[in-house]
Design a protein around this motif. Structure first.
Motif, PDB file in Angstrom:
ATOM      1  N   UNK A   1      24.119  32.560  42.902  1.00 27.82           N
ATOM      2  CA  UNK A   1      23.975  33.666  43.832  1.00 27.82           C
ATOM      3  C   UNK A   1      25.294  34.429  43.940  1.00 27.82           C
ATOM      4  N   UNK A   2      25.174  35.698  44.231  1.00 32.11           N
ATOM      5  CA  UNK A   2      26.387  36.499  44.384  1.00 32.11           C
ATOM      6  C   UNK A   2      26.232  37.522  45.497  1.00 32.11           C
ATOM      7  N   UNK A   3      27.364  37.970  45.979  1.00 31.94           N
ATOM      8  CA  UNK A   3      27.405  39.086  46.926  1.00 31.94           C
ATOM      9  C   UNK A   3      28.315  40.172  46.345  1.00 31.94           C
ATOM     10  N   UNK A   4      27.837  41.393  46.405  1.00 28.81           N
ATOM     11  CA  UNK A   4      28.610  42.567  46.008  1.00 28.81           C
ATOM     12  C   UNK A   4      28.605  43.544  47.173  1.00 28.81           C
TER      13      UNK A   4
ATOM     14  N   UNK B   1      33.570  31.447  43.956  1.00 30.30           N
ATOM     15  CA  UNK B   1      34.583  32.382  43.474  1.00 30.30           C
ATOM     16  C   UNK B   1      34.617  33.559  44.441  1.00 30.30           C
ATOM     17  N   UNK B   2      35.807  34.076  44.690  1.00 31.37           N
ATOM     18  CA  UNK B   2      35.963  35.166  45.645  1.00 31.37           C
ATOM     19  C   UNK B   2      36.870  36.250  45.089  1.00 31.37           C
ATOM     20  N   UNK B   3      36.584  37.468  45.451  1.00 35.42           N
ATOM     21  CA  UNK B   3      37.512  38.553  45.171  1.00 35.42           C
ATOM     22  C   UNK B   3      38.788  38.316  45.973  1.00 35.42           C
ATOM     23  N   UNK B   4      39.903  38.709  45.415  1.00 36.85           N
ATOM     24  CA  UNK B   4      41.178  38.502  46.098  1.00 36.85           C
ATOM     25  C   UNK B   4      41.192  39.141  47.487  1.00 36.85           C
ATOM     26  N   UNK B   5      40.500  40.252  47.619  1.00 40.02           N
ATOM     27  CA  UNK B   5      40.522  40.996  48.876  1.00 40.02           C
ATOM     28  C   UNK B   5      39.829  40.262  50.025  1.00 40.02           C
TER      29      UNK B   5
ATOM     30  N   UNK C   1      31.201  56.528  47.838  1.00 41.49           N
ATOM     31  CA  UNK C   1      32.053  57.123  46.811  1.00 41.49           C
ATOM     32  C   UNK C   1      32.760  56.141  45.916  1.00 41.49           C
ATOM     33  N   UNK C   2      32.439  54.861  46.055  1.00 44.70           N
ATOM     34  CA  UNK C   2      33.111  53.844  45.238  1.00 44.70           C
ATOM     35  C   UNK C   2      32.104  53.071  44.399  1.00 44.70           C
ATOM     36  N   UNK C   3      32.628  52.391  43.395  1.00 44.31           N
ATOM     37  CA  UNK C   3      31.795  51.532  42.551  1.00 44.31           C
ATOM     38  C   UNK C   3      31.376  50.282  43.330  1.00 44.31           C
ATOM     39  N   UNK C   4      30.245  49.710  42.919  1.00 43.25           N
ATOM     40  CA  UNK C   4      29.839  48.434  43.484  1.00 43.25           C
ATOM     41  C   UNK C   4      30.812  47.364  42.995  1.00 43.25           C
ATOM     42  N   UNK C   5      31.339  46.569  43.918  1.00 45.30           N
ATOM     43  CA  UNK C   5      32.348  45.587  43.541  1.00 45.30           C
ATOM     44  C   UNK C   5      31.953  44.176  43.935  1.00 45.30           C
ATOM     45  N   UNK C   6      32.463  43.247  43.167  1.00 45.13           N
ATOM     46  CA  UNK C   6      32.218  41.821  43.392  1.00 45.13           C
ATOM     47  C   UNK C   6      32.883  41.368  44.680  1.00 45.13           C
ATOM     48  N   UNK C   7      32.179  40.519  45.423  1.00 48.05           N
ATOM     49  CA  UNK C   7      32.734  39.924  46.636  1.00 48.05           C
ATOM     50  C   UNK C   7      32.857  38.407  46.483  1.00 48.05           C
ATOM     51  N   UNK C   8      31.739  37.754  46.131  1.00 45.05           N
ATOM     52  CA  UNK C   8      31.753  36.295  46.040  1.00 45.05           C
ATOM     53  C   UNK C   8      30.575  35.828  45.209  1.00 45.05           C
ATOM     54  N   UNK C   9      30.716  34.635  44.642  1.00 49.06           N
ATOM     55  CA  UNK C   9      29.609  34.028  43.912  1.00 49.06           C
ATOM     56  C   UNK C   9      29.617  32.529  44.144  1.00 49.06           C
ATOM     57  N   UNK C  10      28.457  31.911  43.892  1.00 45.22           N
ATOM     58  CA  UNK C  10      28.302  30.469  44.061  1.00 45.22           C
ATOM     59  C   UNK C  10      27.382  29.965  42.968  1.00 45.22           C
TER      60      UNK C  10
ATOM     61  N   UNK D   1      23.955  32.550  35.865  1.00 45.92           N
ATOM     62  CA  UNK D   1      25.338  32.073  35.872  1.00 45.92           C
ATOM     63  C   UNK D   1      26.161  32.875  36.872  1.00 45.92           C
ATOM     64  N   UNK D   2      26.990  32.228  37.680  1.00 50.76           N
ATOM     65  CA  UNK D   2      27.846  33.004  38.585  1.00 50.76           C
ATOM     66  C   UNK D   2      28.871  33.796  37.798  1.00 50.76           C
ATOM     67  N   UNK D   3      28.996  35.054  38.123  1.00 56.34           N
ATOM     68  CA  UNK D   3      29.909  35.920  37.404  1.00 56.34           C
ATOM     69  C   UNK D   3      30.374  37.041  38.318  1.00 56.34           C
ATOM     70  N   UNK D   4      31.495  37.648  37.968  1.00 56.86           N
ATOM     71  CA  UNK D   4      31.989  38.808  38.717  1.00 56.86           C
ATOM     72  C   UNK D   4      31.388  40.109  38.181  1.00 56.86           C
TER      73      UNK D   4
END
Length: 122
Positions: A34-37, A59-63, A42-51, A101-104
């Motif tokens: 599973x993932x969250x984006x 896995x988490x985005x640095x932010x 005005x911005x691109x869809x970005x990765x937040x977290x995955x499991x 598969x969990x991915x960014x």
């Protein structure tokens, strides 16, 4: 085929917390990563977290690292994103995803929810 429905978004003040839920239907997500984006205007869809499917690997985005926690309850067929110490820059529509598969990479997921708005005010 799996359907994903996010909930739990809304307005919150900076420093506050929200827990997003992603309820799956159609089949079990027991074997799904599973993932969250998120996507701000005005911005691109970005990765937040995955499991991973087993919930062992996250896995988490640095932010968001250290502030957000992703989890998965196979018994409830639901994934979660606990968000603490929220900042105005966290304002976005948050999307839940499911895949093999969990991915960014957002192209690595097969199913998406409709999104839930999170608005953080300063």
């Amino acid at each position: 085929q799996v359907q994903l429905v996010e909930s739990g978004g809304g307005p919150v003040q900076a420093g506050g917390s929200l827990r997003l839920s992603c309820a799956a239907s159609g089949r079990t997500i027991r074997s799904d990563a599973m993932g969250w984006f998120r996507q701000a205007p005005g911005k691109e869809r970005e990765f937040v977290a995955s499991i991973s499917w087993s919930a062992i690997t996250t896995d988490y985005a640095n932010s968001v690292k250290g502030r957000f926690t992703i989890s998965k309850d196979n018994a409830k067929n639901t994934a979660y994103l606990q968000m603490n110490s929220l900042k105005p820059e966290d304002t976005a529509v948050y999307y839940c995803t499911a895949g093999v598969t969990p991915t960014r990479d957002k192209d690595g997921y097969d199913y998406w929810g409709q999104g839930t708005q999170v608005t953080v005010s300063s």
